[in-house]
Design a protein around this motif. Structure first.
Motif, PDB file in Angstrom:
ATOM      1  N   LEU A  35      27.389  70.672  -9.598  1.00 25.03           N
ATOM      2  CA  LEU A  35      27.185  72.090  -9.916  1.00 25.03           C
ATOM      3  C   LEU A  35      25.705  72.415 -10.053  1.00 25.03           C
ATOM      4  CD1 LEU A  35      28.319  74.846 -10.589  1.00 25.03           C
ATOM      5  CD2 LEU A  35      28.576  74.105 -12.972  1.00 25.03           C
ATOM      6  N   LEU A  36      24.956  71.544 -10.715  1.00 29.92           N
ATOM      7  CA  LEU A  36      23.515  71.767 -10.845  1.00 29.92           C
ATOM      8  C   LEU A  36      22.836  71.766  -9.477  1.00 29.92           C
ATOM      9  CD1 LEU A  36      22.679  69.597 -13.999  1.00 29.92           C
ATOM     10  CD2 LEU A  36      22.702  72.097 -13.831  1.00 29.92           C
ATOM     11  N   THR A  37      23.289  70.877  -8.594  1.00 25.36           N
ATOM     12  CA  THR A  37      22.720  70.835  -7.242  1.00 25.36           C
ATOM     13  C   THR A  37      23.001  72.138  -6.501  1.00 25.36           C
ATOM     14  OG1 THR A  37      22.995  68.432  -7.130  1.00 25.36           O
ATOM     15  CG2 THR A  37      22.745  69.612  -5.039  1.00 25.36           C
ATOM     16  N   ALA A  38      24.241  72.627  -6.596  1.00 20.24           N
ATOM     17  CA  ALA A  38      24.600  73.878  -5.928  1.00 20.24           C
ATOM     18  C   ALA A  38      23.779  75.044  -6.469  1.00 20.24           C
ATOM     19  CB  ALA A  38      26.095  74.152  -6.105  1.00 20.24           C
ATOM     20  N   LEU A  39      23.604  75.098  -7.782  1.00 17.29           N
ATOM     21  CA  LEU A  39      22.806  76.172  -8.386  1.00 17.29           C
ATOM     22  C   LEU A  39      21.351  76.098  -7.933  1.00 17.29           C
ATOM     23  CD1 LEU A  39      24.261  76.106 -12.008  1.00 17.29           C
ATOM     24  CD2 LEU A  39      24.525  77.954 -10.337  1.00 17.29           C
ATOM     25  N   ILE A  66      29.786  74.571  -0.872  1.00 18.49           N
ATOM     26  CA  ILE A  66      29.756  75.114   0.492  1.00 18.49           C
ATOM     27  C   ILE A  66      29.073  76.476   0.494  1.00 18.49           C
ATOM     28  CG2 ILE A  66      31.195  76.033   2.357  1.00 18.49           C
ATOM     29  CD1 ILE A  66      33.194  73.802   1.743  1.00 18.49           C
ATOM     30  N   PHE A  67      29.408  77.317  -0.494  1.00 19.68           N
ATOM     31  CA  PHE A  67      28.755  78.620  -0.598  1.00 19.68           C
ATOM     32  C   PHE A  67      27.238  78.450  -0.687  1.00 19.68           C
ATOM     33  CE2 PHE A  67      26.696  81.867  -3.087  1.00 19.68           C
ATOM     34  CZ  PHE A  67      27.142  83.044  -2.516  1.00 19.68           C
ATOM     35  N   ALA A  68      26.791  77.542  -1.537  1.00 20.48           N
ATOM     36  CA  ALA A  68      25.355  77.352  -1.741  1.00 20.48           C
ATOM     37  C   ALA A  68      24.671  76.862  -0.471  1.00 20.48           C
ATOM     38  CB  ALA A  68      25.121  76.369  -2.889  1.00 20.48           C
ATOM     39  N   VAL A  69      25.258  75.854   0.174  1.00 21.19           N
ATOM     40  CA  VAL A  69      24.611  75.270   1.350  1.00 21.19           C
ATOM     41  C   VAL A  69      24.638  76.239   2.532  1.00 21.19           C
ATOM     42  CG1 VAL A  69      24.600  73.303   2.928  1.00 21.19           C
ATOM     43  CG2 VAL A  69      25.178  72.953   0.545  1.00 21.19           C
ATOM     44  N   GLN A  70      25.631  77.125   2.582  1.00 18.13           N
ATOM     45  CA  GLN A  70      25.651  78.117   3.663  1.00 18.13           C
ATOM     46  C   GLN A  70      24.491  79.102   3.559  1.00 18.13           C
ATOM     47  OE1 GLN A  70      29.298  80.120   4.545  1.00 18.13           O
ATOM     48  NE2 GLN A  70      30.342  78.257   5.188  1.00 18.13           N
ATOM     49  N   MET A  71      23.856  79.178   2.409  1.00 19.08           N
ATOM     50  CA  MET A  71      22.682  80.042   2.270  1.00 19.08           C
ATOM     51  C   MET A  71      21.432  79.407   2.874  1.00 19.08           C
ATOM     52  SD  MET A  71      23.114  81.582  -1.603  1.00 19.08           S
ATOM     53  CE  MET A  71      21.666  82.643  -1.407  1.00 19.08           C
ATOM     54  N   ALA A  73      21.107  86.290  -6.820  1.00 22.84           N
ATOM     55  CA  ALA A  73      22.318  86.479  -6.025  1.00 22.84           C
ATOM     56  C   ALA A  73      22.980  85.137  -5.731  1.00 22.84           C
ATOM     57  CB  ALA A  73      21.985  87.207  -4.718  1.00 22.84           C
ATOM     58  N   GLY A  74      22.176  84.137  -5.401  1.00 25.16           N
ATOM     59  CA  GLY A  74      22.727  82.819  -5.121  1.00 25.16           C
ATOM     60  C   GLY A  74      23.399  82.207  -6.327  1.00 25.16           C
ATOM     61  N   VAL A  75      22.757  82.312  -7.492  1.00 19.15           N
ATOM     62  CA  VAL A  75      23.333  81.756  -8.714  1.00 19.15           C
ATOM     63  C   VAL A  75      24.626  82.479  -9.076  1.00 19.15           C
ATOM     64  CG1 VAL A  75      22.977  81.549 -11.206  1.00 19.15           C
ATOM     65  CG2 VAL A  75      21.151  80.901  -9.627  1.00 19.15           C
ATOM     66  N   ILE A  76      24.625  83.805  -8.948  1.00 15.00           N
ATOM     67  CA  ILE A  76      25.847  84.571  -9.221  1.00 15.00           C
ATOM     68  C   ILE A  76      26.958  84.159  -8.257  1.00 15.00           C
ATOM     69  CG2 ILE A  76      26.876  86.879  -9.152  1.00 15.00           C
ATOM     70  CD1 ILE A  76      24.118  87.953 -10.067  1.00 15.00           C
ATOM     71  N   GLY A  77      26.595  83.991  -6.987  1.00 16.85           N
ATOM     72  CA  GLY A  77      27.592  83.593  -5.997  1.00 16.85           C
ATOM     73  C   GLY A  77      28.204  82.240  -6.297  1.00 16.85           C
ATOM     74  N   VAL A  78      27.365  81.278  -6.657  1.00 13.12           N
ATOM     75  CA  VAL A  78      27.875  79.950  -7.010  1.00 13.12           C
ATOM     76  C   VAL A  78      28.791  80.045  -8.222  1.00 13.12           C
ATOM     77  CG1 VAL A  78      27.220  77.688  -7.919  1.00 13.12           C
ATOM     78  CG2 VAL A  78      25.980  78.656  -5.983  1.00 13.12           C
ATOM     79  N   GLY A  79      28.356  80.801  -9.236  1.00 14.20           N
ATOM     80  CA  GLY A  79      29.149  80.923 -10.451  1.00 14.20           C
ATOM     81  C   GLY A  79      30.505  81.561 -10.196  1.00 14.20           C
ATOM     82  N   VAL A  80      30.513  82.667  -9.458  1.00 11.82           N
ATOM     83  CA  VAL A  80      31.780  83.348  -9.171  1.00 11.82           C
ATOM     84  C   VAL A  80      32.681  82.469  -8.322  1.00 11.82           C
ATOM     85  CG1 VAL A  80      32.826  85.324  -7.993  1.00 11.82           C
ATOM     86  CG2 VAL A  80      30.780  85.652  -9.392  1.00 11.82           C
ATOM     87  N   VAL A 120      16.159  76.820  -3.507  1.00 14.38           N
ATOM     88  CA  VAL A 120      15.861  76.335  -2.156  1.00 14.38           C
ATOM     89  C   VAL A 120      16.178  77.390  -1.097  1.00 14.38           C
ATOM     90  CG1 VAL A 120      16.325  74.493  -0.481  1.00 14.38           C
ATOM     91  CG2 VAL A 120      16.305  73.985  -2.924  1.00 14.38           C
ATOM     92  N   SER A 121      17.164  78.246  -1.360  1.00 15.24           N
ATOM     93  CA  SER A 121      17.573  79.244  -0.361  1.00 15.24           C
ATOM     94  C   SER A 121      16.442  80.187   0.019  1.00 15.24           C
ATOM     95  CB  SER A 121      18.763  80.054  -0.885  1.00 15.24           C
ATOM     96  OG  SER A 121      18.411  80.770  -2.063  1.00 15.24           O
ATOM     97  N   TYR A 122      15.455  80.352  -0.856  1.00 15.84           N
ATOM     98  CA  TYR A 122      14.319  81.224  -0.550  1.00 15.84           C
ATOM     99  C   TYR A 122      13.559  80.728   0.678  1.00 15.84           C
ATOM    100  CZ  TYR A 122       9.907  83.733  -1.093  1.00 15.84           C
ATOM    101  OH  TYR A 122       8.790  84.515  -0.874  1.00 15.84           O
ATOM    102  N   TYR A 123      13.598  79.417   0.916  1.00 19.85           N
ATOM    103  CA  TYR A 123      12.844  78.821   2.015  1.00 19.85           C
ATOM    104  C   TYR A 123      13.692  78.639   3.282  1.00 19.85           C
ATOM    105  CZ  TYR A 123       9.755  77.862  -1.897  1.00 19.85           C
ATOM    106  OH  TYR A 123       8.954  78.001  -2.996  1.00 19.85           O
ATOM    107  N   ALA A 124      14.905  79.186   3.283  1.00 24.38           N
ATOM    108  CA  ALA A 124      15.771  79.062   4.453  1.00 24.38           C
ATOM    109  C   ALA A 124      15.209  79.866   5.619  1.00 24.38           C
ATOM    110  CB  ALA A 124      17.179  79.546   4.120  1.00 24.38           C
ATOM    111  N   SER A 125      15.588  79.473   6.816  1.00 23.20           N
ATOM    112  CA  SER A 125      15.128  80.178   8.017  1.00 23.20           C
ATOM    113  C   SER A 125      15.653  81.610   8.026  1.00 23.20           C
ATOM    114  CB  SER A 125      15.624  79.449   9.274  1.00 23.20           C
ATOM    115  OG  SER A 125      15.333  80.207  10.432  1.00 23.20           O
ATOM    116  N   SER A 126      14.790  82.543   8.406  1.00 18.62           N
ATOM    117  CA  SER A 126      15.184  83.943   8.493  1.00 18.62           C
ATOM    118  C   SER A 126      15.646  84.334   9.898  1.00 18.62           C
ATOM    119  CB  SER A 126      14.017  84.843   8.077  1.00 18.62           C
ATOM    120  OG  SER A 126      12.888  84.621   8.929  1.00 18.62           O
ATOM    121  N   SER A 127      15.641  83.387  10.825  1.00 18.07           N
ATOM    122  CA  SER A 127      16.080  83.673  12.189  1.00 18.07           C
ATOM    123  C   SER A 127      17.585  83.917  12.220  1.00 18.07           C
ATOM    124  CB  SER A 127      15.729  82.499  13.116  1.00 18.07           C
ATOM    125  OG  SER A 127      14.341  82.282  13.161  1.00 18.07           O
ATOM    126  N   PRO A 128      18.077  84.699  13.177  1.00 18.01           N
ATOM    127  CA  PRO A 128      19.522  84.939  13.274  1.00 18.01           C
ATOM    128  C   PRO A 128      20.276  83.644  13.546  1.00 18.01           C
ATOM    129  CG  PRO A 128      18.384  85.710  15.250  1.00 18.01           C
ATOM    130  CD  PRO A 128      17.329  85.380  14.242  1.00 18.01           C
TER     131      PRO A 128
END
Length: 363
Positions: free
Chosen positions: A259-263, A50-55, A321-328, A269-277
């Motif tokens: 876990l590999l998918t979340a990482l 959930i953390f990963a996909v929310q990014m 940051a994303g990888v650290i977040g998933v790990g923590v 993939v999060s780099y390509y997420a929308s930057s809109s609010p």
């Protein structure tokens, strides 16, 4: 839909915090009946996923994006009580480490994004499971509808909380219309992600899908031209050790793949997420309910705004940051759910009954 500090006044924020703490306490007890040695690791992975996909913010309208809330997905895969805890763990990690969602508004966010989405989605899901034909595809369809409904439901709850304790004098009718309208669109994205994920898990390990347990078609026999239910079969003998070993390897494989998918999602993939609010940010800016927003207490965190401090490359900073977040998140969530399971195993919950039968392969 992370509510920042300053949107809701102090008395309502405190009241929401007390209510959220009560909901978490109830969920801790309820999760003892949902978790076992197989599903406890899955719950920890669920929080990290959930953390990963929310990014991954996705565009939903001109200048607006949305992201997964995750309550429906967690409730269906690991159970409603455990689902509340999964989303709560994610919100804690986001608020403390990434300055996402106000710390004084944590209770509001848990009630809105955790409790509301999980409870509403699971109720809708169970109703549909009873009403629709008893087929495996029903689980996926019910997941889609439950997730779709849960997002505007959370928008309604936020509007209600803002009506009671908002810090700006804004027409609540305009806020309600804007919040529900945009979050219906976001709900479509939530529904697609939820249904796809549930469908993928149920295709390989239906016994690990909490919402599918006990959902099996009875064996039918044709007698005098009519179909009747066969008598219940005798209890099956204990599975041989070889079958247990195969199931254990299958579970570990599923967890590793998840876990590999979340990482990958959070780190690349999060780099390509929308930057809109997102929906709430857009409504807040358009309607003026962000006039009193306060700086986050963790604004100076090394991981604030989902980037690693002093790393200039945006792709590398966000990915780390994303990888650290998933790990923590997987460590914290896994520890919490392991402790809950141990408490059940140690006799801390005398009410826990036997696990429900898994989804029949014939469904």
């Amino acid at each position: 839909m992370h509510v920042p500090d300053g949107f809701i006044n102090a008395p309502v924020s405190v009241a929401a915090g007390v209510a959220a703490a009560g909901a978490v306490a109830v969920s801790l007890r309820g999760a003892r009946r949902e978790l076992d040695e197989r599903t406890a690791p899955l719950a920890g992975l669920m929080a990290a996923f959930i953390f990963a996909v929310q990014m991954l913010n996705f565009p939903v309208a001109a200048g607006t994006s949305g992201h997964l809330l995750g309550g429906a997905l967690a409730a269906i895969l690991v159970g409603p009580y455990t689902g509340v805890l999964c989303v709560t763990v994610v919100l804690l990690m986001q608020g403390i480490l990434f300055a996402d969602g106000g710390l004084t508004a944590l209770g509001v966010n848990v009630l809105d994004m955790g409790v509301t989405t999980t409870v509403v989605a699971y109720v809708v899901f169970r109703v549909l499971m009873r009403a629709l034909p008893r087929r495996r595809s029903t689980v996926t369809v019910a997941s889609f509808v439950a997730a779709l409904v849960s997002v505007p439901a959370a928008a309604v709850v936020f509007t209600l909380i803002y009506w009671i304790g908002g810090t700006t004098d804004i027409s609540i009718g305009k806020v309600f219309t804007a919040m529900v309208g945009i979050h219906v669109l976001i709900g479509i994205g939530e529904a697609v992600i939820t249904a796809a994920t549930v469908g993928a898990v149920i295709a390989v390990r239906p016994d690990l899908v909490h919402g599918a347990k006990g959902f099996a078609n009875p064996l039918k026999l044709r007698v005098d031209g009519q179909l009747i239910d066969a008598a219940p079969a005798a209890p099956a003998k204990a599975a041989p050790k070889s079958a247990v070993a195969v199931a254990s390897r299958s579970t570990r494989g599923l967890l590793a793949a998840g876990l590999l998918t979340a990482l990958a999602l959070a780190g690349f993939v999060s780099y390509y997420a929308s930057s809109s609010p997102d929906g709430l940010e857009k409504v807040a800016a358009d309607k003026g309910i962000d006039r009193n927003v306060e700086e986050h207490a963790s604004a100076d965190s090394p991981l604030a705004d989902y980037g690693v401090k002093d790393v200039d490359d945006a792709r590398l900073s966000g990915g780390l940051a994303g990888v650290i977040g998933v790990g923590v998140t997987v460590v914290v969530g896994g520890t919490v759910f392991w402790a809950i399971r141990r408490r059940r195993d140690d006799g801390g919950d005398r009410t826990a009954g036997p696990a429900a039968a898994p989804l029949s392969e014939k469904v």
